[in-house]
Design an enzyme around this catalytic site. Sequence first.
Site, PDB file in Angstrom:
ATOM      1  N   SER A  76     -11.127  -1.064  -2.249  1.00 34.55           N
ATOM      2  CA  SER A  76      -9.701  -1.153  -1.526  1.00 34.55           C
ATOM      3  C   SER A  76      -9.866  -1.785  -0.087  1.00 34.55           C
ATOM      4  O   SER A  76      -9.057  -2.563   0.546  1.00 34.55           O
ATOM      5  CB  SER A  76      -9.189   0.052  -1.055  1.00 34.55           C
ATOM      6  OG  SER A  76      -8.443   0.650  -2.257  1.00 34.55           O
ATOM      7  N   HIS A 104      -3.873   5.167   3.818  1.00 30.45           N
ATOM      8  CA  HIS A 104      -4.549   4.045   3.129  1.00 30.45           C
ATOM      9  C   HIS A 104      -4.230   2.806   3.598  1.00 30.45           C
ATOM     10  O   HIS A 104      -5.071   1.818   3.778  1.00 30.45           O
ATOM     11  CB  HIS A 104      -4.361   4.409   1.551  1.00 30.45           C
ATOM     12  CG  HIS A 104      -5.368   3.552   0.666  1.00 30.45           C
ATOM     13  ND1 HIS A 104      -4.690   2.263   0.282  1.00 30.45           N
ATOM     14  CD2 HIS A 104      -6.402   3.707   0.272  1.00 30.45           C
ATOM     15  CE1 HIS A 104      -6.005   1.734  -0.307  1.00 30.45           C
ATOM     16  NE2 HIS A 104      -6.860   2.573  -0.624  1.00 30.45           N
ATOM     17  N   ASP A 132       0.920  -1.241   0.049  1.00 30.69           N
ATOM     18  CA  ASP A 132       0.148   0.055  -0.146  1.00 30.69           C
ATOM     19  C   ASP A 132       0.852   1.284   0.057  1.00 30.69           C
ATOM     20  O   ASP A 132       2.112   1.035  -0.122  1.00 30.69           O
ATOM     21  CB  ASP A 132      -0.934  -0.001   1.112  1.00 30.69           C
ATOM     22  CG  ASP A 132      -2.285   0.588   0.849  1.00 30.69           C
ATOM     23  OD1 ASP A 132      -2.404   1.549   0.546  1.00 30.69           O
ATOM     24  OD2 ASP A 132      -3.302  -0.254   0.804  1.00 30.69           O
TER      25      ASP A 132
END
Lengths: 522, 240
Positions: free
Chosen positions: A381, A210, A170
């Site tokens: 995601s 994220h 990520d």
Amino acid sequence: MRIFVLLTAFLMCISGSSIFAQKEATSKYWVFFTDKQTDFNPCEYFDPLAIQRRLKNHVPLADSTDFPVNSGYIQKVGAIADSTSVVTRWFNAIVAFCSEKQVQQIRNLAFVKSVEPVGGMAIPASRKPYQEELTSTQMDVLKRQVESLQGDVFEKKGITGKGIRIAIFDGGFPGVDTIPVFAHIRKTGRIIKTYDFTRNKEFVYSFSSHGTMVMSCIAGISGDFRMGLATGAEFLLARTEVNTEPFSEEENWLAAVEWADKNGAHIINSSLGYTYHRYFTWDMDGKKSLVTRAANMAASKGILVVNAAGNDGANGWKKIGAPADADSVISVGGIDPTTDFHISFSSYGPTADKRLKPNVCAFGDVVAAGKKSLKSVQGTSFASPLVAGFAACAMQTDTTRTTMELFREIEKSGSLYPYYDYAHGYGVPQASYFTEGRPASAPSFEFKAKEHSIAIIPIAEKIDYKKYMYCHIEDENGIIEEYWVTTVNKTSPFEIDKFRIERGQTLLVQYNGYVASYKLKK
Amino acid sequence: MKKHLIFIAFAVFGWVASYGQQVQLHERPVADTIRPEFGPNLKKYIHAFIECGFFIPVETSEVVDSLPFADFVAGRSNYVLAGGRFKLKLSKWNAIGLETHLAYSSYYLKQEGVKTLPDNFVHNTERLSSFTFGLGSFHRISYGRKGNYIGKFIDLGVEGDVTILSVHYFEDDLVNGSRRKMWYSSKKFHEVLQYDVFARFGFNRYVIFAKYRLSKFFREKHHFNDLPGLSAGFQVGFHQ
């Protein structure tokens, strides 16, 4: 006019600086070599877990793709190029920064197979977080994102993904080293290794949050609530993306997957997708992109790759991106917690060569742990790590299964299985499949052929207004021609015009756990 | 009251009746097998754009001292336009296109120094503004690896504008302290048809450009020194 020409020349220079940057100065190229070094001891190179994984999946301890890249070749290319970065054993190549002239020199080396420009960008398949406080609605979503996968079934049996190593690729993991959501992982030292492939450093606890949110959907615990299923798993954290709304580059992904392989990863969760910036929808055939081929190669080495389907369902692209198009990758679509079916932005399948994608789906609107607080976030995601956590638990239930066997079992555990479509795959994986098997389901509808249509008539006592009816028409090869999701609110039939179904095609219907087909004979 | 009850009953009945087998999602992936021809980097593409340009004051050797002359105020003298563009892809790196636009442009004339154009009156503010409709064509050279994405490109092209409306506007402070604003059609000054060449450099939806007007701004018969024709600015395309 003379000034216009000068100004035009100036514009050309500006643009030229970009063009020529590719050709003359700082462009990146993959340099592929003809052969490799053969002196290689897998027991020294691989982590013991990687060795175990290979043995379990009946793959050799090492094959030619694992052999190191010839160091002499690297040195010789390095001497010509401005600099070099990623070295990939799997593809026997390195990334070199060089000019067009240097490329020509490198091409002339006898051991160089080919030189190809590196380019392209990836967008992580997620959307911006938009709330910071946990409302009652958010609390409901937090519970349901785990319940939808029957997380309590695994929990009651003490299955938490213990002993399973998950690599997460990520854009950064700020807070994973500090926030209470991951305290249980830190206390037991289950963050095994970290590496930032964008800076060649070990520190990953900064940059985009994220990755933090993704990890919380695999293994986070907030108070009494689990945010994902694999709270007992081990982790390898790789930063492969550059910016907060990242454009990422494929070579980082490739380097990270080899690193994950080396360090014994059983599962890789990747929440990015390469789409229109670099490809056309017809390129999504599971062969075109390097990252797709790398994902397939990881699977061939016994690693289960779980990838977000993408968030392009509502825009012009619409289809899944790379590497979600790889045949050995579990591509995860998103469902909407408020409707329990396809969330509008989740990318659709099939692949360009008509293979089923996404394979399964999970909540695409979740509560995740940001850098400073819990947040509601949307994106496939976050569906992907929910399934990655599920896969770790499923893997723990039977460690003798090969990775591809597990892949098929996860598909079979889907809430819609054996029904499938290109928005939901086989549906949301269900934990009870791995602990109790699939429950038998009584007929919940029947077919009735009419003169011009086929009626699907719900059986009154089986009607559950919360469930949807899923129907598709597939051809002889199982390729879906058309599909529907409908509400069922009374016993009136859902009718499909006969002209829609050609001879030899099958109408497959799923409602309330029951699946039946109707075929027009040739 | 009875009427209201009947109305409510009908409304409720209608609402319930509307909840039959409602299709929530319907897809025909078989239709996707037709390879599209319309897209940012496909055979054909149409999109809208807006543009803002600034006239650039440059000294040229073409100025004739004996003829009426005026300088314009750099920065304030500008134009905005909105348009649409059609692009036809010829090969991987080459495309041609047509575009059309509506533009509004203003030359603000400097009031200090020697100013004899369109007359020698000195005003607080004076401008020559016009609305034009234009057509253009261009050749596009694309570069860089990309999928269905416009990406980086260079455009070279020509465009012509027809003046729809033009105005000579000025403001004056009067002796009684009031301000007088006057405008009248200045079409008589303008060449109705104007044309220019341009070069653009774009990174996807963001574009910078330079244009050079080849035609005269003022009609030949007035024997004015022409206003400089160079401009530069930026453009934003409305596409992914």
